[in-house]
Design a protein around this motif. Sequence first.
Motif, short mmCIF file in Angstrom:
data_model
loop_
_atom_site.label_atom_id
_atom_site.label_comp_id
_atom_site.label_asym_id
_atom_site.label_seq_id
_atom_site.Cartn_x
_atom_site.Cartn_y
_atom_site.Cartn_z
N ALA A 47 -22.74 -8.69 -65.73
CA ALA A 47 -22.42 -8.48 -67.36
C ALA A 47 -23.72 -8.29 -68.08
O ALA A 47 -23.94 -7.15 -68.90
CB ALA A 47 -21.62 -9.51 -68.04
N GLU A 48 -24.58 -8.95 -68.01
CA GLU A 48 -26.02 -8.78 -68.45
C GLU A 48 -26.97 -7.86 -68.21
O GLU A 48 -27.57 -6.97 -68.93
CB GLU A 48 -26.81 -10.25 -68.37
N ALA A 49 -26.52 -7.49 -66.55
CA ALA A 49 -27.40 -6.38 -66.04
C ALA A 49 -26.59 -5.12 -66.44
O ALA A 49 -27.43 -4.18 -66.89
CB ALA A 49 -27.10 -6.24 -64.43
N GLU A 50 -25.60 -5.06 -66.97
CA GLU A 50 -24.95 -3.81 -67.28
C GLU A 50 -25.42 -3.39 -68.72
O GLU A 50 -25.39 -2.31 -69.17
CB GLU A 50 -23.20 -3.96 -67.53
N LYS A 51 -25.49 -4.50 -69.55
CA LYS A 51 -26.05 -4.15 -71.02
C LYS A 51 -27.60 -3.58 -70.90
O LYS A 51 -27.75 -2.58 -71.68
CB LYS A 51 -26.16 -5.50 -71.61
N VAL A 52 -28.29 -4.09 -69.90
CA VAL A 52 -29.40 -3.48 -69.85
C VAL A 52 -29.74 -2.26 -69.61
O VAL A 52 -30.13 -1.17 -69.82
CB VAL A 52 -30.58 -4.38 -68.95
N LEU A 53 -28.53 -1.69 -68.38
CA LEU A 53 -28.80 -0.52 -67.80
C LEU A 53 -28.02 0.55 -68.80
O LEU A 53 -28.30 1.80 -68.65
CB LEU A 53 -27.74 -0.59 -66.47
N ARG A 54 -27.15 0.10 -69.82
CA ARG A 54 -26.82 1.13 -70.80
C ARG A 54 -27.90 1.30 -71.84
O ARG A 54 -27.84 2.67 -72.20
CB ARG A 54 -25.66 0.34 -71.63
N ILE A 55 -28.92 0.70 -71.97
CA ILE A 55 -30.11 1.00 -72.74
C ILE A 55 -30.86 1.89 -71.84
O ILE A 55 -31.51 3.01 -72.25
CB ILE A 55 -30.79 -0.33 -73.12
N ILE A 56 -31.19 1.60 -70.50
CA ILE A 56 -31.98 2.19 -69.71
C ILE A 56 -31.40 3.88 -69.55
O ILE A 56 -32.23 4.87 -69.54
CB ILE A 56 -32.25 1.44 -68.54
N THR A 57 -30.01 3.82 -69.00
CA THR A 57 -29.38 5.25 -68.90
C THR A 57 -28.36 5.56 -69.71
O THR A 57 -27.39 5.36 -69.50
CB THR A 57 -29.19 5.27 -67.42
N PRO A 58 -28.51 5.60 -71.02
CA PRO A 58 -27.20 5.61 -72.11
C PRO A 58 -26.68 6.76 -71.66
O PRO A 58 -25.04 6.85 -72.15
CB PRO A 58 -28.07 5.70 -73.29
N GLU A 59 -26.95 7.98 -71.14
CA GLU A 59 -26.23 9.17 -70.85
C GLU A 59 -25.69 9.03 -69.42
O GLU A 59 -25.06 10.06 -69.05
CB GLU A 59 -26.77 10.56 -71.22
N GLY A 60 -25.85 8.18 -68.62
CA GLY A 60 -25.78 8.16 -67.09
C GLY A 60 -24.52 7.54 -66.91
O GLY A 60 -23.79 7.01 -67.93
N ASP A 61 -23.96 7.63 -65.54
CA ASP A 61 -22.77 6.80 -65.24
C ASP A 61 -23.35 5.55 -64.95
O ASP A 61 -23.48 5.08 -63.66
CB ASP A 61 -21.99 7.50 -64.03
N ILE A 62 -23.22 4.52 -65.76
CA ILE A 62 -23.17 3.05 -65.59
C ILE A 62 -22.72 2.37 -64.42
O ILE A 62 -23.17 1.79 -63.63
CB ILE A 62 -23.08 2.26 -66.96
#
Length: 447
Positions: free
Chosen positions: A197-212
């Motif tokens: 869950a914490e990893a997903e939050k960081v990834l959404r910032i890193i790749t906001p337009e990507g397929d998380i």
Amino acid sequence: MNKIFAWSISAALAGFLFGFDTVVISGADKQLQELWGTSDAFHGSIVMAMALWGTVVGAIFGGIPTNKFGRKNTLIIIGVLYLLSALGSAFANDPITFAVFRFIGGLGVGASTIAAPTYVSEIAPPKQRGRLVSLYQFNIVLGILIAFLSNYLLRNTGEQPWRWMVGVEAVPAVIYLIFVLFIPRSPRWLIATSRTAEAEKVLRIITPEGDIKAKMNEIQSQSDSEDTSESIFMKKYRFPLILAFLVAFFNQLSGINAFLYYAPRIFEAAGLGESTALLSSIGIGVVNLIFTLFGVFLIDRLGRKQLMFIGSIGYIVSLSLVAFAFFLNWGGLWVPIFLFLFIAAHAIGQGAVIWVFISEIFPNHLRASGQAFGSSTHWIMAAMVPSVIPVLFSTIGPGYVFAFFAVMMVFQLFFVIFMMPETKGKSLEELSEELSVGKQKIKFKNS
């Protein structure tokens, strides 16, 4: 991208302290030897090189806290080590106490070469990874420049200027600690420790337009397929292991750390006065910074292999000229000019590439261990080479020393041409698959 850059630069500030800590001792070099009356052998191997031996230990064991406690927590520990080292060294009254606190700072340097590049490589998008990880190297050379400048400005401060020279490092150490408290944890480390869950939050910032979800699945899939009992010394990882070893090995056999530690001494040996030698050292820092910026700009454009090729040619030419300058007694500013060329070659080649390249070539579960192996190789060599420089200069002379470094860079050129793969623009998961399995069937293209 602004947040990723801010996080990357915060972690990379560990490199600033690395550069500052490594070079600040050059200004105190002769003062300390005269103050404590130590021999060349003791001064070189204990007083001057003890920080480098601490760096070796930090590099060998730095992968353990980086894996166990996480990249962020390890970066915080590193800041504390730098702070302790700066204050303890400044108040030391004998060479052994001084060496102990320098050793503590070395632990921070060694661990930072694992934790900082690993952290940045794991939060960076593939297309910007080279540039963002090389911010660590940029901060190293910025720290080097500031240390040379600081030494020059503090050269007449009080009865023992060296105390101010080494103690002032406490200021950037505190600033770094404040910055690193606010960075997030590495998403790949979080996934490896089942904190999705914490990893997903960081990834959404890193790749906001990507397929998380797809990215999460890709990372999770590799994590699930990884055997936690595996070692970088297994046959399947032999190729990245050899690459990490050779890049680090050649980095130090260019003579870069020997030069940075003894720049004023080398300039004085070439006939410059003490103040002119310190001032020339600042010039080294400026050239280093400018050409590191070129390296940061080009690393994701030309690629790692091309920069190493350019740097190798520059090394061979510049080191050969330095050797000739000492053999033929060329006076004046010839040696500083040739050494400026040497620093430019290093900055745009090995300096820009080493920490990026090593952080890319190992799979996620072995990245910290692989980084530790490469860093350990680098720092063992970095401790050995400067330790013998005072003795070698006083016996065989600087000309033969620089000629040896030039020959070593010919071998590096062969390594770059015939063995080194290109890693730019590929995800860490792609590189893990390519370099760990069936290497002999993969033909890497120059770029």
